[in-house]
Design an enzyme around this catalytic site. Sequence first.
Site, PDB file in Angstrom:
ATOM      1  N   ASP A   1      10.557   5.589  -6.083  1.00  0.00           N
ATOM      2  CA  ASP A   1       9.801   4.340  -5.919  1.00  0.00           C
ATOM      3  C   ASP A   1      10.684   3.108  -6.104  1.00  0.00           C
ATOM      4  O   ASP A   1      10.303   2.148  -6.763  1.00  0.00           O
ATOM      5  CB  ASP A   1       8.615   4.297  -6.911  1.00  0.00           C
ATOM      6  CG  ASP A   1       7.649   3.164  -6.593  1.00  0.00           C
ATOM      7  OD1 ASP A   1       7.627   2.688  -5.441  1.00  0.00           O
ATOM      8  OD2 ASP A   1       6.923   2.740  -7.510  1.00  0.00           O
TER       9      ASP A   1
ATOM     10  N   GLY B   1       0.794  -1.232   0.000  1.00  0.00           N
ATOM     11  CA  GLY B   1       0.000   0.000   0.000  1.00  0.00           C
ATOM     12  C   GLY B   1       0.820   1.273   0.000  1.00  0.00           C
ATOM     13  O   GLY B   1       0.360   2.316   0.461  1.00  0.00           O
ATOM     14  N   GLY B   2       2.045   1.188  -0.531  1.00  0.00           N
ATOM     15  CA  GLY B   2       2.965   2.326  -0.504  1.00  0.00           C
ATOM     16  C   GLY B   2       2.532   3.502  -1.360  1.00  0.00           C
ATOM     17  O   GLY B   2       3.116   4.576  -1.285  1.00  0.00           O
ATOM     18  N   GLU B   3       1.489   3.318  -2.174  1.00  0.00           N
ATOM     19  CA  GLU B   3       0.984   4.426  -2.988  1.00  0.00           C
ATOM     20  C   GLU B   3      -0.320   4.967  -2.408  1.00  0.00           C
ATOM     21  O   GLU B   3      -0.977   5.808  -3.020  1.00  0.00           O
ATOM     22  CB  GLU B   3       0.764   3.965  -4.432  1.00  0.00           C
ATOM     23  CG  GLU B   3       2.031   3.951  -5.277  1.00  0.00           C
ATOM     24  CD  GLU B   3       3.048   2.911  -4.823  1.00  0.00           C
ATOM     25  OE1 GLU B   3       2.645   1.775  -4.565  1.00  0.00           O
ATOM     26  OE2 GLU B   3       4.237   3.247  -4.701  1.00  0.00           O
TER      27      GLU B   3
ATOM     28  N   TRP C   1       5.785  -6.021   1.035  1.00  0.00           N
ATOM     29  CA  TRP C   1       4.696  -6.695   0.316  1.00  0.00           C
ATOM     30  C   TRP C   1       5.092  -7.981  -0.387  1.00  0.00           C
ATOM     31  O   TRP C   1       4.237  -8.660  -0.953  1.00  0.00           O
ATOM     32  CB  TRP C   1       4.043  -5.722  -0.668  1.00  0.00           C
ATOM     33  CG  TRP C   1       4.986  -5.037  -1.616  1.00  0.00           C
ATOM     34  CD1 TRP C   1       5.764  -3.942  -1.359  1.00  0.00           C
ATOM     35  CD2 TRP C   1       5.257  -5.381  -2.981  1.00  0.00           C
ATOM     36  NE1 TRP C   1       6.488  -3.598  -2.461  1.00  0.00           N
ATOM     37  CE2 TRP C   1       6.203  -4.456  -3.473  1.00  0.00           C
ATOM     38  CE3 TRP C   1       4.792  -6.380  -3.837  1.00  0.00           C
ATOM     39  CZ2 TRP C   1       6.703  -4.505  -4.773  1.00  0.00           C
ATOM     40  CZ3 TRP C   1       5.279  -6.432  -5.134  1.00  0.00           C
ATOM     41  CH2 TRP C   1       6.226  -5.499  -5.601  1.00  0.00           C
TER      42      TRP C   1
ATOM     43  N   ASN D   1      11.616  -5.939 -10.665  1.00  0.00           N
ATOM     44  CA  ASN D   1      10.562  -5.460  -9.782  1.00  0.00           C
ATOM     45  C   ASN D   1      10.474  -6.353  -8.553  1.00  0.00           C
ATOM     46  O   ASN D   1      11.226  -6.153  -7.598  1.00  0.00           O
ATOM     47  CB  ASN D   1       9.247  -5.371 -10.557  1.00  0.00           C
ATOM     48  CG  ASN D   1       8.212  -4.573  -9.810  1.00  0.00           C
ATOM     49  OD1 ASN D   1       7.624  -5.061  -8.861  1.00  0.00           O
ATOM     50  ND2 ASN D   1       8.004  -3.319 -10.185  1.00  0.00           N
TER      51      ASN D   1
END
Lengths: 168, 569
Positions: free
Chosen positions: B311, B201-203, B251, B399
């Site tokens: 990011d 939920g980093g955004e 995550w 990623n």
Amino acid sequence: MRNALLVIVLVVLAGIVQHTPAPAPSVFLPGTTTATSPPVLLHPPLAPKGTLVTPPPSMAVPSYLPQQARQGQIAFYGNCAECHGAAGEGNFGPALITADGNVQWQPIYYVFSYMQQHMPAGNANDLKPEQYVDIMAFLIQAHGHPPGKRALTAASASGSGALLGAQP
Amino acid sequence: MRRIVFTALLAALTACAQNATNGHGTPMWTTVTDERLRNAASDPGWLMYLRTYDGQGHSPLAQITTANVSKLHVVFTHSVSIPEGYEAPPIVNGRTMIVTTPMDRMYALDAVTGKKLWEFDHDQDIPKVALRTVCCDMVNRGVALYGNNAYMATLDNHVIAVDARNGKVVWDKTMNPPGVGYAMTGAPLAVHGKIIIGDGGGEYGSRGVIFALDAKTGNEVWRFYTVPSRNEPGGKTWPNDTYLHGGADPWVTGSYDVQTNTLLWGTGNPSPWLWLQHPGQNLYSDSLVALDPDTGKLKWYFQETPNDPWDYDAAATWVQADVPIKGVTRKIVYEFSRNGWLYVLDRTNGDLIYMRRYVTATSVLGYDRAHHIGIVDEALKPRIGQAIFTCPAFFGGNNWWSFTYDPQLHYAITPGMRTCMTLAGQQPPKAFNAGAFQTNEAFKVMPDPKAYGFGALQAYDLTTGKRVWHYETKMPWTDGTLSTDGGLVFSGTPDQKFYAFDAKTGKVLWVFHARSGFVGQPMSYEVDGKQYIAVQSGYGGVAPFWGQAKVAPMFKHIPLGGTLYVFSL
């Protein structure tokens, strides 16, 4: 029996329909977020797309002359070796030249700027400007980078983002 | 007395039935104990996310080799229609294979015949509001096994224990409400009777947290916030109350060091991306945190990117290996980070052994060991109304995809993406809005001007840090990797290709064209002396968010939908 089959087919179809999830929110595209309430963008980015604020530093190891490294070694013995060891192996201060040193994973501009601002410890900025450049040349040489044809300058040392330690 | 004997006999018979062999050698299901998990390396199955606690994603099976891999063929398939990313490795214990799909559906198959044993679907129970705080597709990365249960974490922040023998719910716990900024997509890890799982939920203004739940009851044993509060150690690296929404979400599944009893867990970006909103080092974002699995206490940390505006999560599973470096066997943990660097650390204390770029990387420039902090190019941190150009783009050089370790060669093999981006700061909203998408930076992804294409699979010799081979592609490489003692590396690409490489040379030995693209994790298992390779195809995940003019067209014609493929000789 046929009715039962039909019911099964219908149930399965309904299942497929129900299982089709809501469309994925393309939230990574600014302006199309589906978040509960989109962020308020008071104004869009001012600079045109792709405009560079500053160019990235050079990723090349800057050139230095052998005599700069020699002068640097002398200056190192005189001003740095007491804390960092005669061979840069570390003493009161951290190791600088051994393979497990503290500066080999630092870019050259960072080491140079740190040295200028903080060294020698207690007498920061006490050396002549060219001595800092020479010591930097010595450290570059000590980390395995061969000398070149051009002299190292404060500008070329400050502009290099290359790691001080030689990369495999 | 007789009755007791009878009862005992009945219990024994029932146990036999549970371990039924169906006339073959391998039982359908065998209880998963701590001992089996610790010795997962020698298990014929695939008992956890990356097979073993060290996260190597390597199988010692060697029936399929460089000499015969060209004869691989499909044994069975299983299709699911959901048009999103299929990221989970099938998990195999005995003859039971458990697979999760997007939208938190789970099914079990007989790992030999492909016959469906049961199905458990959580998707109908997910409230729509939960899907608004999932950044990168409605994915799930698989289950943990413990006792007789399979454990799944969900998009609406449930952790659910399901009886792996019949698909019935054993317990169901809610860790966070839906829609306020949290979502769970990772596979849990089972350690010492605890189910360990991090949030995402980093955004969306979350505060990263790792939970440990009792495997039997689901009761919380401990939680570790990856963003410390004001008075905790590290709390001063966040101004005011910014820690409350500081991101750093763990995550992806972590790894576990059995020898030192340490969890090694990667964390994500600080939130929001706009760095000016939280000046400071922002511990423990973009970090590896080492935790005691019994108490959740922090042992040490290593941060890659301080006050990150790009990011650059460090969340992908850090892999443990014992590697000779300069003549000494070092206990390392490594990661191919989003920021474009390969980090090799001493896993007993988090000290940096070496680092090197594996893609063009201009934002992060090095590491200051003496001061225990990453070095970044401050000029490339976008201010409000300014745009900068840097590499890699926020997707990262890699990623979350796994980078398998081949212990025979000491090679780490990583997927790679060659991208750059422009990034511009935006004026942040005046007030925090829970659950709203908030980066406060605008981006544009573009090709790396120096690269052949967007993707590459690359092998690095960890003894030297040197690249030994690479396979360049026009498409980004968006799939995890599997290595085997057969001398092979398996991985797939968005354009529906599933490859087998010679691990030593990088030569392509076999290519399979699938129904959809690959964004998940391949695995291998053995039942009754036969080796299988299994992988889910099903394009989606973060990759389609490449969007934008230069990249999007190449993804346009990739068919969607999930298919599990199981191959053997």
